[in-house]
Design a protein around this motif. Structure first.
Motif, PDB file in Angstrom:
ATOM      1  N   ALA A 353       0.848  -1.200   0.000  1.00 35.32           N
ATOM      2  CA  ALA A 353       0.000   0.000   0.000  1.00 35.32           C
ATOM      3  C   ALA A 353       0.878   1.243   0.000  1.00 35.32           C
ATOM      4  N   PRO A 354       0.334   2.395  -0.413  1.00 35.36           N
ATOM      5  CA  PRO A 354       1.112   3.638  -0.378  1.00 35.36           C
ATOM      6  C   PRO A 354       1.614   3.942   1.029  1.00 35.36           C
ATOM      7  N   ALA A 355       2.741   4.644   1.091  1.00 33.78           N
ATOM      8  CA  ALA A 355       3.317   5.015   2.380  1.00 33.78           C
ATOM      9  C   ALA A 355       2.414   5.993   3.110  1.00 33.78           C
ATOM     10  N   PRO A 356       2.439   5.990   4.428  1.00 37.43           N
ATOM     11  CA  PRO A 356       1.676   6.982   5.178  1.00 37.43           C
ATOM     12  C   PRO A 356       2.235   8.377   4.960  1.00 37.43           C
ATOM     13  N   ILE A 357       1.379   9.367   5.037  1.00 42.04           N
ATOM     14  CA  ILE A 357       1.817  10.742   4.865  1.00 42.04           C
ATOM     15  C   ILE A 357       2.507  11.200   6.149  1.00 42.04           C
ATOM     16  N   VAL A 358       3.733  11.697   6.024  1.00 41.09           N
ATOM     17  CA  VAL A 358       4.517  12.032   7.194  1.00 41.09           C
ATOM     18  C   VAL A 358       4.488  13.527   7.488  1.00 41.09           C
ATOM     19  N   GLY A 359       3.912  14.320   6.622  1.00 43.91           N
ATOM     20  CA  GLY A 359       3.817  15.747   6.883  1.00 43.91           C
ATOM     21  C   GLY A 359       5.160  16.448   6.824  1.00 43.91           C
ATOM     22  N   PRO A 360       5.793  16.554   5.625  1.00 45.74           N
ATOM     23  CA  PRO A 360       7.097  17.199   5.533  1.00 45.74           C
ATOM     24  C   PRO A 360       7.032  18.674   5.882  1.00 45.74           C
ATOM     25  N   CYS A 361       8.175  19.226   6.228  1.00 43.58           N
ATOM     26  CA  CYS A 361       8.304  20.642   6.552  1.00 43.58           C
ATOM     27  C   CYS A 361       7.914  21.494   5.345  1.00 43.58           C
ATOM     28  N   THR A 362       7.252  22.613   5.576  1.00 43.63           N
ATOM     29  CA  THR A 362       6.934  23.532   4.486  1.00 43.63           C
ATOM     30  C   THR A 362       8.131  24.435   4.210  1.00 43.63           C
ATOM     31  N   TRP A 363       8.121  25.068   3.043  1.00 44.20           N
ATOM     32  CA  TRP A 363       9.200  25.998   2.726  1.00 44.20           C
ATOM     33  C   TRP A 363       9.169  27.213   3.640  1.00 44.20           C
ATOM     34  N   ASP A 364       7.989  27.656   4.064  1.00 45.42           N
ATOM     35  CA  ASP A 364       7.936  28.791   4.986  1.00 45.42           C
ATOM     36  C   ASP A 364       8.612  28.447   6.310  1.00 45.42           C
ATOM     37  N   ALA A 365       8.388  27.217   6.798  1.00 46.71           N
ATOM     38  CA  ALA A 365       9.035  26.799   8.042  1.00 46.71           C
ATOM     39  C   ALA A 365      10.540  26.668   7.844  1.00 46.71           C
ATOM     40  N   SER A 366      10.965  26.107   6.719  1.00 54.64           N
ATOM     41  CA  SER A 366      12.387  25.984   6.424  1.00 54.64           C
ATOM     42  C   SER A 366      13.047  27.354   6.340  1.00 54.64           C
ATOM     43  N   ALA A 367      12.399  28.289   5.649  1.00 54.88           N
ATOM     44  CA  ALA A 367      12.960  29.635   5.510  1.00 54.88           C
ATOM     45  C   ALA A 367      13.022  30.345   6.858  1.00 54.88           C
ATOM     46  N   ALA A 368      12.026  30.135   7.715  1.00 54.34           N
ATOM     47  CA  ALA A 368      12.037  30.754   9.042  1.00 54.34           C
ATOM     48  C   ALA A 368      13.212  30.244   9.870  1.00 54.34           C
ATOM     49  N   ALA A 369      13.497  28.940   9.774  1.00 52.83           N
ATOM     50  CA  ALA A 369      14.641  28.373  10.501  1.00 52.83           C
ATOM     51  C   ALA A 369      15.953  28.927   9.960  1.00 52.83           C
ATOM     52  N   LEU A 370      16.053  29.063   8.634  1.00 51.79           N
ATOM     53  CA  LEU A 370      17.246  29.649   8.035  1.00 51.79           C
ATOM     54  C   LEU A 370      17.396  31.109   8.464  1.00 51.79           C
ATOM     55  N   ALA A 371      16.311  31.843   8.469  1.00 43.65           N
ATOM     56  CA  ALA A 371      16.351  33.253   8.871  1.00 43.65           C
ATOM     57  C   ALA A 371      16.825  33.404  10.312  1.00 43.65           C
ATOM     58  N   ALA A 372      16.454  32.465  11.173  1.00 45.81           N
ATOM     59  CA  ALA A 372      16.895  32.530  12.573  1.00 45.81           C
ATOM     60  C   ALA A 372      18.420  32.412  12.666  1.00 45.81           C
ATOM     61  N   VAL A 373      19.016  31.525  11.859  1.00 48.54           N
ATOM     62  CA  VAL A 373      20.476  31.391  11.846  1.00 48.54           C
ATOM     63  C   VAL A 373      21.117  32.667  11.306  1.00 48.54           C
TER      64      VAL A 373
END
Length: 389
Positions: A353-373
């Motif tokens: 069966a298809p894999a369960p959806i794991v809910g990957p990080c969004t680009w907005d969340a990724s960009a926010a983490a990068l902005a914090a650094v």
């Protein structure tokens, strides 16, 4: 914040599909900050695409982008590539500093891009962060000039950002300061990459056969291991396992791979369809029964995150940061076509069966983490300047 990004990994009018992961992250970053991008284009690429006009100054996703010509000596004097990079983008960088007055510089890809960003940022009295992606650290030869320049860049940056824990460890081993080395994973556009009906997707892709559809997405370059996949598919065919395979991507290995497909008698089962716009990829993920990534080296490949977001199971090689997301797929050793064949065959025979959806990080969340650094690097640099004054 006001941010200048320096990287050759960004789309241009000749290479519109290049490095979509950077384009998406920087677009998300620009929604909250003022971003300008300096994305040089190698003169060799301009020569190869001589029939296509290159826009030297462009606007993508409401972000101003400059594309100076990167002049260098192909395959010679690699230890000087950073200096060539500095000379090629110097005037564009100084213009961006003059007009934007940035708080911080972000260099993406360790060498020569990151090395040049460190050099130019120091010249301008600005803090600099280097983002590393995978092959820029994982395929170095220890005695090479590229290795020496890479370690200089990592040690000279105010902070280093890696896309996986595995890559962070590698950056530290090469000289990055551990307290200033961070993991910021890539994201996925979950409005684009999401589950959908397989039958409708197959119809949209023109897939008429009901055989299990295997999908590979990636540039046709040796590190992506498509030759290993084709050998595994030849073994599947010999075992009379039903399948069809579509490989999405383009690059210098296209003709050799096509020759290999013909020589192995797979022309009626394996298709190379070339590079596709990002917006078309979700339909292919949904159409596929299984995504396969046979790479010899990776950071954390976005194609696996995108497949996961679409609910498509995958098999990939246990390289780089891929094991960190293995909850969403299955792993095989790199370069091992028998093991890859066995894992694919087991999947097809089991009717998984298809894999369960794991809910990957969004680009907005990724960009926010990068902005914090970036913010921390800028703040620390400002504090040090005040103390020195």
């Amino acid at each position: 914040m006001r941010i200048v990004v320096v990287t050759s990994l960004y789309p241009n009018s000749m290479q519109p599909h290049l490095a979509q992961f950077n384009r998406q992250q920087f677009a998300a970053l620009a929604r909250a900050h003022n971003v300008q991008i300096i994305a040089p284009v190698a003169w060799t690429n301009e020569w190869l695409h001589a029939g296509h006009a290159l826009e030297r100054r462009d606007v993508r996703d409401d972000v101003t982008v400059q594309h100076p010509r990167y002049l260098f000596t192909p395959k010679l004097m690699r230890g000087w590539y950073g200096h060539f990079f500095v000379r090629s983008i110097g005037s564009a960088f100084r213009e961006a500093v003059r007009t934007l007055r940035p708080n911080v510089v972000l260099g993406c890809w360790a060498y020569p891009d990151g090395w040049a960003a460190v050099h130019l940022a120091r010249e301008a009295g600005l803090p600099v962060v280097i983002k590393v992606h995978g092959s820029d650290l994982l395929t170095l030869t220890r005695a090479s000039a590229r290795m020496r320049r890479t370690t200089e860049a990592l040690a000279g940056a105010d902070a280093v950002v890696a896309v996986s824990r595995h890559l962070r460890d590698r950056a530290i081993a090469l000289g990055a300061a551990a307290p200033r080395t961070h993991v910021v994973g890539n994201g996925v556009d979950t409005s684009l990459f999401c589950p959908g009906g397989r039958s409708a997707a197959r119809a949209d892709c023109g897939i008429v056969s009901n055989k299990p559809l295997l999908l590979a997405v990636g540039n046709l370059v040796p590190v992506k291991g498509h030759d290993v996949l084709i050998d595994a598919l030849a073994r599947l065919s010999a075992q009379r396992v039903p399948f069809q395979c579509v490989i999405v991507g383009d690059g210098p290995q296209r003709d050799p791979l096509q020759t290999r497909i013909r020589a192995l008698g797979l022309s009626d089962r394996v298709r190379l369809v070339g590079a596709l716009p990002l917006a078309q990829l979700p339909t292919w993920y949904r159409a596929a029964d299984l995504m396969v990534l046979p790479s010899r080296s990776e950071g954390v490949p976005n194609v696996l995150l995108e497949a996961t977001a679409c609910g498509t199971p995958w098999i990939a090689t246990a390289v780089g940061g891929v094991p960190e997301i293995a909850h969403a797929g299955a792993l095989v050793p790199a370069g091992d076509s028998p093991a890859l064949c066995e894992r694919i065959a087991a999947f097809i025979r089991s009717g998984a069966a298809p894999a369960p959806i794991v809910g990957p990080c969004t680009w907005d969340a990724s960009a926010a983490a990068l902005a914090a650094v970036l913010h921390d690097a800028a703040t620390n640099h400002s504090n040090l300047c005040r103390q020195a004054a």
